[in-house]
Design a protein around this motif. Sequence first.
Motif, PDB file in Angstrom:
ATOM      1  N   PRO A 318       0.698  -1.432  -0.107  1.00 40.30           N
ATOM      2  CA  PRO A 318      -0.085  -0.147   0.108  1.00 40.30           C
ATOM      3  C   PRO A 318       1.070   1.117  -0.006  1.00 40.30           C
ATOM      4  CG  PRO A 318      -0.925  -1.692   1.627  1.00 40.30           C
ATOM      5  CD  PRO A 318       0.469  -2.099   1.003  1.00 40.30           C
ATOM      6  N   GLN A 398      -3.860  15.881   3.425  1.00 42.01           N
ATOM      7  CA  GLN A 398      -3.081  15.621   2.261  1.00 42.01           C
ATOM      8  C   GLN A 398      -2.126  16.783   1.723  1.00 42.01           C
ATOM      9  OE1 GLN A 398      -6.532  14.473  -0.439  1.00 42.01           O
ATOM     10  NE2 GLN A 398      -5.216  12.635  -0.748  1.00 42.01           N
ATOM     11  N   TYR A 423       3.031   8.449   8.693  1.00 40.71           N
ATOM     12  CA  TYR A 423       1.531   8.698   8.596  1.00 40.71           C
ATOM     13  C   TYR A 423       1.290   9.808   9.875  1.00 40.71           C
ATOM     14  CZ  TYR A 423       1.667   4.481   5.943  1.00 40.71           C
ATOM     15  OH  TYR A 423       1.859   3.480   5.133  1.00 40.71           O
ATOM     16  N   ASN A 430      -1.770  11.985  -4.171  1.00 40.72           N
ATOM     17  CA  ASN A 430      -1.920  10.767  -4.921  1.00 40.72           C
ATOM     18  C   ASN A 430      -2.330   9.502  -3.982  1.00 40.72           C
ATOM     19  OD1 ASN A 430      -1.521  11.900  -7.431  1.00 40.72           O
ATOM     20  ND2 ASN A 430       0.802  12.009  -6.785  1.00 40.72           N
ATOM     21  N   ASP A 431      -2.114   9.805  -2.673  1.00 40.58           N
ATOM     22  CA  ASP A 431      -2.266   8.883  -1.681  1.00 40.58           C
ATOM     23  C   ASP A 431      -3.928   8.790  -1.062  1.00 40.58           C
ATOM     24  OD1 ASP A 431      -0.093   7.399  -1.383  1.00 40.58           O
ATOM     25  OD2 ASP A 431       0.779   8.772   0.137  1.00 40.58           O
ATOM     26  N   ASP A 432      -4.414   7.714  -0.771  1.00 37.46           N
ATOM     27  CA  ASP A 432      -5.657   7.652   0.022  1.00 37.46           C
ATOM     28  C   ASP A 432      -5.475   8.607   1.331  1.00 37.46           C
ATOM     29  OD1 ASP A 432      -7.817   6.772   1.919  1.00 37.46           O
ATOM     30  OD2 ASP A 432      -8.250   5.527   0.422  1.00 37.46           O
ATOM     31  N   PRO A 433      -6.346   9.365   1.758  1.00 34.44           N
ATOM     32  CA  PRO A 433      -6.098  10.044   2.904  1.00 34.44           C
ATOM     33  C   PRO A 433      -6.121   8.970   4.158  1.00 34.44           C
ATOM     34  CG  PRO A 433      -7.794  11.074   1.556  1.00 34.44           C
ATOM     35  CD  PRO A 433      -7.650   9.923   0.796  1.00 34.44           C
ATOM     36  N   ASN A 434      -6.656   7.945   3.807  1.00 34.94           N
ATOM     37  CA  ASN A 434      -6.844   7.056   5.042  1.00 34.94           C
ATOM     38  C   ASN A 434      -5.817   5.939   4.828  1.00 34.94           C
ATOM     39  OD1 ASN A 434      -8.091   6.003   7.303  1.00 34.94           O
ATOM     40  ND2 ASN A 434      -9.070   4.379   5.890  1.00 34.94           N
ATOM     41  N   ILE A 435      -4.712   6.333   4.211  1.00 32.44           N
ATOM     42  CA  ILE A 435      -3.529   5.136   3.738  1.00 32.44           C
ATOM     43  C   ILE A 435      -3.060   4.641   4.915  1.00 32.44           C
ATOM     44  CG2 ILE A 435      -1.872   7.047   3.779  1.00 32.44           C
ATOM     45  CD1 ILE A 435      -1.903   3.728   1.636  1.00 32.44           C
ATOM     46  N   LEU A 438      -5.264   1.968   5.936  1.00 31.10           N
ATOM     47  CA  LEU A 438      -5.265   0.716   5.015  1.00 31.10           C
ATOM     48  C   LEU A 438      -4.212  -0.059   5.186  1.00 31.10           C
ATOM     49  CD1 LEU A 438      -6.110   2.775   1.851  1.00 31.10           C
ATOM     50  CD2 LEU A 438      -7.655   1.184   2.930  1.00 31.10           C
TER      51      LEU A 438
END
Length: 521
Positions: A318, A398, A423, A430-435, A438
């Motif tokens: 991820p 972000q 984090y 470009n990342d999911d804000p919830n990376i 995840l």
Amino acid sequence: MKGKMKYVSLMLVAGLITIMLAACSSNNNSSTSNGNSSTEPSQSTGQTAEDPNAAFQEAIKKPYELTMALPIFGAMPPDMQAVEAELNKITQAKINTTVKILPISIGAYGQQMNLMMSSGEKLDLAFAFGAGGFYSSMATTGKVLPIDELIGKYGQGAADVIGADYMKGAMINGKTYGVPINNPFSSKTAIFMRKDLVEKYNIDISSIKSVADLDAVFKTIKEKEPGVSPLAAGLTTPVEYMRNYDRLGDGFGVLPGFDNGLKVVNLYESQEYADLLNLVRGWYKAGYINKDAATTQTTVTDLMKADKAFSYIAMGKPGILAADQRLTGKEMVMAELMPDAYSTTNDLLLGLWTIAQQSENPERAMMLINLMYTDPEVANLLVWGIEGKHYVKVGDNQADYPEGINASNVGYTMQNWVAGNPYAAYASINDDPNIGNLVKEYNASAKKSKALGFVFNTEPVKNEITALNNVMDQYRKVLETGTVDSQDKLPEFIAKLKTAGIEKVIAEKQKQLDAWAASNQ
């Protein structure tokens, strides 16, 4: 390399310091993980009920300057001193400490750390790569301090980010010598490709399931894109990432299938390795791999950035795709080449923050580590640089480059995983804000190597390891890029490894693994 350097394949580090490299598991369930709140001093320094703020204030009564060694991938960031100055505003206010950042090129990092720690030169914090026994060697030779007590007093926040189970994996002989970087603790082989060319030639990435499915793709690029290598090989080789085994640290003795009844074998004598060499030899002869693959000092992401390559093979996890898009300046797509992700000690201990044995104030060093893992201001400075100059906030959690700034001209870049806990900083646009969550879920679902948590102590065979690395330098890249035919060179390589002592290393590793297994029953 002037990209934001986020999550770049950490297996590069293993190829570099004995080396490879890593990117990032998370406990993003607290306010300090989302980049939206600050941390009070008593929290950010891990104070406990038994050690309240009064004791903390006493510990930081006198000012102190920390020296922090920082590995740099690519060109030295021109704005490093400006970032350091902003960092010092925070650390002076929170722990009465200034920080002198000592940037060291990755190519010289391992040697420089050994020299500084042996000579007693001013040094407090050092990033230790787990690859090739670097971390374990630093611990067992006394170059870095055991930090269990310091974590309890001043670093509990950082330990909580990693989690108790994974912190156990950083122990050597029952003691903790470093805080692992917060990263995906598992990975699997994947190929990364330029999206524009995938779309241009209607390449069906859903049909790519293994390395056997790549020939047709490479053939298309070779025929239709002159001057573009279908597959890039740079400082690392494709074969380094095409594996179904636990490297058990240095790769001199591996665990096939991540289990094998805990029996250690010589990878280089295996049929699997011979088959992979034959595969890449065919690719090289067909013109699918860049002709200078065995000698180039360029990274695969730089080759992509320069429009000289279509793809490269690395470890998927991820966040890695968005990270590599920033590194290459290209839109990318990824196809996984193996079905399962496995968590190994190599993945867990890709890198750690350690305290040098000569530190004159280990307590303050641990306080800074704790800030790096828990304080959003510190994390954003280390990961992104200065707001408004190197990045702008976008949305709640972000960040992106300011207008007119991009990967090629930004004044500050860093591999974000080196910061400890990326984090705690803003996610990339470009990342999911919830990376972070995840990644946490990804780690929870990963299959685990039977040897997860085993750390090989290379000290008893350090001379053999040195000799083996010399052999690797001579043979590995020419074989694993397909530059030479393995029919003659592979037997020669195996013979040289045996002369250098690989069988002795495997026997020692088996002995330590058996003892580890017995103590963990």
